[in-house]
Design a protein around this motif. Structure first.
Motif, PDB file in Angstrom:
ATOM      1  N   LEU B  61       0.811  -1.225   0.000  1.00 37.59           N
ATOM      2  CA  LEU B  61       0.000   0.000   0.000  1.00 37.59           C
ATOM      3  C   LEU B  61       0.836   1.263   0.000  1.00 37.59           C
ATOM      4  N   GLY B  62       2.119   1.134   0.238  1.00 41.88           N
ATOM      5  CA  GLY B  62       2.964   2.324   0.323  1.00 41.88           C
ATOM      6  C   GLY B  62       3.185   2.745   1.766  1.00 41.88           C
ATOM      7  N   ILE B  63       4.281   3.481   1.984  1.00 36.23           N
ATOM      8  CA  ILE B  63       4.710   3.812   3.341  1.00 36.23           C
ATOM      9  C   ILE B  63       3.630   4.540   4.145  1.00 36.23           C
ATOM     10  N   GLY B  64       2.912   5.450   3.496  1.00 39.48           N
ATOM     11  CA  GLY B  64       1.915   6.243   4.218  1.00 39.48           C
ATOM     12  C   GLY B  64       0.824   5.366   4.806  1.00 39.48           C
ATOM     13  N   ALA B  65       0.285   4.490   3.971  1.00 42.36           N
ATOM     14  CA  ALA B  65      -0.795   3.616   4.425  1.00 42.36           C
ATOM     15  C   ALA B  65      -0.282   2.616   5.452  1.00 42.36           C
ATOM     16  N   GLU B 171      -0.734   9.224   1.378  1.00 40.87           N
ATOM     17  CA  GLU B 171      -0.359   7.875   0.988  1.00 40.87           C
ATOM     18  C   GLU B 171       1.106   7.704   0.596  1.00 40.87           C
ATOM     19  N   ASP B 172       1.523   8.381  -0.458  1.00 40.09           N
ATOM     20  CA  ASP B 172       2.930   8.207  -0.818  1.00 40.09           C
ATOM     21  C   ASP B 172       3.726   9.471  -0.490  1.00 40.09           C
ATOM     22  N   TYR B 173       4.953   9.290  -0.099  1.00 41.16           N
ATOM     23  CA  TYR B 173       5.826  10.376   0.361  1.00 41.16           C
ATOM     24  C   TYR B 173       5.088  11.268   1.364  1.00 41.16           C
ATOM     25  N   PRO B 174       4.676  10.691   2.477  1.00 38.86           N
ATOM     26  CA  PRO B 174       3.734  11.385   3.360  1.00 38.86           C
ATOM     27  C   PRO B 174       4.358  12.377   4.339  1.00 38.86           C
ATOM     28  N   ARG B 210      12.104   9.812  -9.554  1.00 42.30           N
ATOM     29  CA  ARG B 210      11.174   9.769  -8.428  1.00 42.30           C
ATOM     30  C   ARG B 210      11.345  10.993  -7.537  1.00 42.30           C
ATOM     31  N   GLY B 211      12.601  11.439  -7.463  1.00 40.72           N
ATOM     32  CA  GLY B 211      12.883  12.636  -6.678  1.00 40.72           C
ATOM     33  C   GLY B 211      12.099  13.822  -7.204  1.00 40.72           C
ATOM     34  N   LEU B 212      12.073  13.929  -8.520  1.00 30.98           N
ATOM     35  CA  LEU B 212      11.334  15.021  -9.153  1.00 30.98           C
ATOM     36  C   LEU B 212       9.837  14.860  -8.874  1.00 30.98           C
ATOM     37  N   TYR B 213       9.359  13.614  -9.044  1.00 30.29           N
ATOM     38  CA  TYR B 213       7.951  13.326  -8.764  1.00 30.29           C
ATOM     39  C   TYR B 213       7.629  13.654  -7.308  1.00 30.29           C
ATOM     40  N   TYR B 214       8.537  13.265  -6.429  1.00 29.45           N
ATOM     41  CA  TYR B 214       8.403  13.552  -4.994  1.00 29.45           C
ATOM     42  C   TYR B 214       8.145  15.032  -4.768  1.00 29.45           C
ATOM     43  N   MET B 215       9.034  15.868  -5.324  1.00 23.03           N
ATOM     44  CA  MET B 215       8.932  17.310  -5.107  1.00 23.03           C
ATOM     45  C   MET B 215       7.604  17.859  -5.632  1.00 23.03           C
ATOM     46  N   VAL B 216       7.269  17.463  -6.873  1.00 24.76           N
ATOM     47  CA  VAL B 216       6.048  17.981  -7.491  1.00 24.76           C
ATOM     48  C   VAL B 216       4.820  17.517  -6.709  1.00 24.76           C
ATOM     49  N   LYS B 217       4.803  16.232  -6.372  1.00 25.93           N
ATOM     50  CA  LYS B 217       3.646  15.664  -5.675  1.00 25.93           C
ATOM     51  C   LYS B 217       3.453  16.313  -4.309  1.00 25.93           C
TER      52      LYS B 217
END
Lengths: 111, 230
Positions: B61-65, B171-174, B210-217
């Protein structure tokens, strides 16, 4: 008689039938079929008479009437996709909650 | 105060036993719950062998969940403090007493362990350092207090914050978003120094893309949170 004059109403009518058939068979829920049904009905209606189409496209300032049809179809596709994105988001949220509950209950049973 | 250490773990069979030992040694009074986030390896078995209680999620489910599952468990079981302690061996159990101290003293609702306050040099690529600095600025601005390490996963929560996390946890990168959510909910937040290890084994989940996605998300999530009604 241009090809499009016949093809568009026929295609949208088939679309309508296909959606109704899917609902009837229980493979498509009404909730998710509404936008499909509505869009095919609108496109069917607009494409039936060349006059309506020309009149409508003139109002919005489109000189080539068939591209007005494309615009309508495109607009509906965007709407349908957006709707589906919200549905997917809801599903992933409920999915997450279910998985969490199952894991918690499983841990409780094992004890 | 009854304390639960929540250890989210995904494919950490190499690290998980060491992590559990580490916690046991340094905080003997605390209960440990490993949240196995649908691992494909023997993480769950290894954790049980080490004597920890395990909750196995049926899916990844990902770290957040995963952390949220731990919070739900902590809340149901009446724990007064819940700590997130990553299963990859990055966090140091020696730092646990310092992390939960502000909650024990009733000074705050949630604590973040910051590697940048610890004085220890923490090596990372410049892209990552820059990303964290940008997030730190953004989060500090919104939180109305200085947050040096918004992406730190080493954190503690009291019962009030646990209850809040049960209902709201990204959920992700919480991590960074959770800080903002907490502050928006009017919770008190404190940062304490906490040394962290460079990774022991395995590879970081953060690649450049993913780092870029992380920042944007995360930025989007934070901005959207701001627009939501309180």
């Amino acid at each position: 008689m241009e090809f499009l004059n016949i093809a568009t109403p026929v295609a949208s009518f088939i679309m309508m039938l296909a959606v109704v058939e899917l609902i009837r068979k229980g493979r498509l829920k009404e909730k998710y079929a509404l936008l499909w049904l509505f869009s095919s009905i609108v496109i069917f209606a607009v494409s039936l008479s060349r006059k309506t189409l020309e009149w409508a496209s003139q109002i919005v300032g489109i000189h080539y009437p068939p591209s007005f049809l494309f615009l309508i179809a495109f607009g509906f596709l965007v709407l349908i996709n957006l709707h589906f994105s919200t549905v997917v988001s809801e599903l992933s949220e409920t999915n997450k909650r279910l998985a969490q509950e199952i894991a918690l209950i499983k841990a409780e049973i094992k004890k | 105060m009854r304390t639960l250490i929540i250890v989210p773990a995904y494919n950490e069979e190499k690290n998980i036993q060491g992590v559990i030992e580490d916690i046991r040694t340094n905080l003997p009074g605390a209960d440990i719950i490993v949240i196995d986030d649908g691992s494909k390896d023997s993480t769950s078995k290894k954790a049980q062998e080490a004597g920890a209680k395990v909750i196995s999620l049926p899916l990844n489910l990902g770290i957040g969940a995963a952390v949220q599952t731990g919070c739900k468990y902590a809340f149901e079981k009446g724990y007064e403090i819940a700590v997130q302690f990553d299963g990859d061996g990055q966090h140091m159990a020696e730092e646990l007493p310092g992390l939960i101290k502000p909650i024990k003293e009733g000074r705050t609702d949630a604590v973040i362990g910051s590697r940048f306050l610890s004085g220890d040099p923490y090596e990372m690529k410049w892209q990552r350092a820059m990303g964290i600095r940008v997030l730190s600025r953004l989060v500090s601005l919104i939180a109305g207090q200085r947050i040096t390490d918004p992406t730190s996963g080493f954190r503690a929560a009291n019962r009030k914050a646990i209850e809040f996390y049960c209902k709201n946890y990204p959920e992700d990168y919480p991590e960074a978003e959770a800080v903002v959510l907490l502050r928006r909910a009017g919770m008190r937040l404190e940062e304490v120094p906490a040394r962290m290890r460079q990774r022991l084994g395995g590879i970081s989940s953060i690649t450049p893309l993913r780092g870029l996605y992380y920042m944007v998300k995360v930025t989007l999530a934070i901005v959207v949170d701001l627009m939501k009604k309180k």
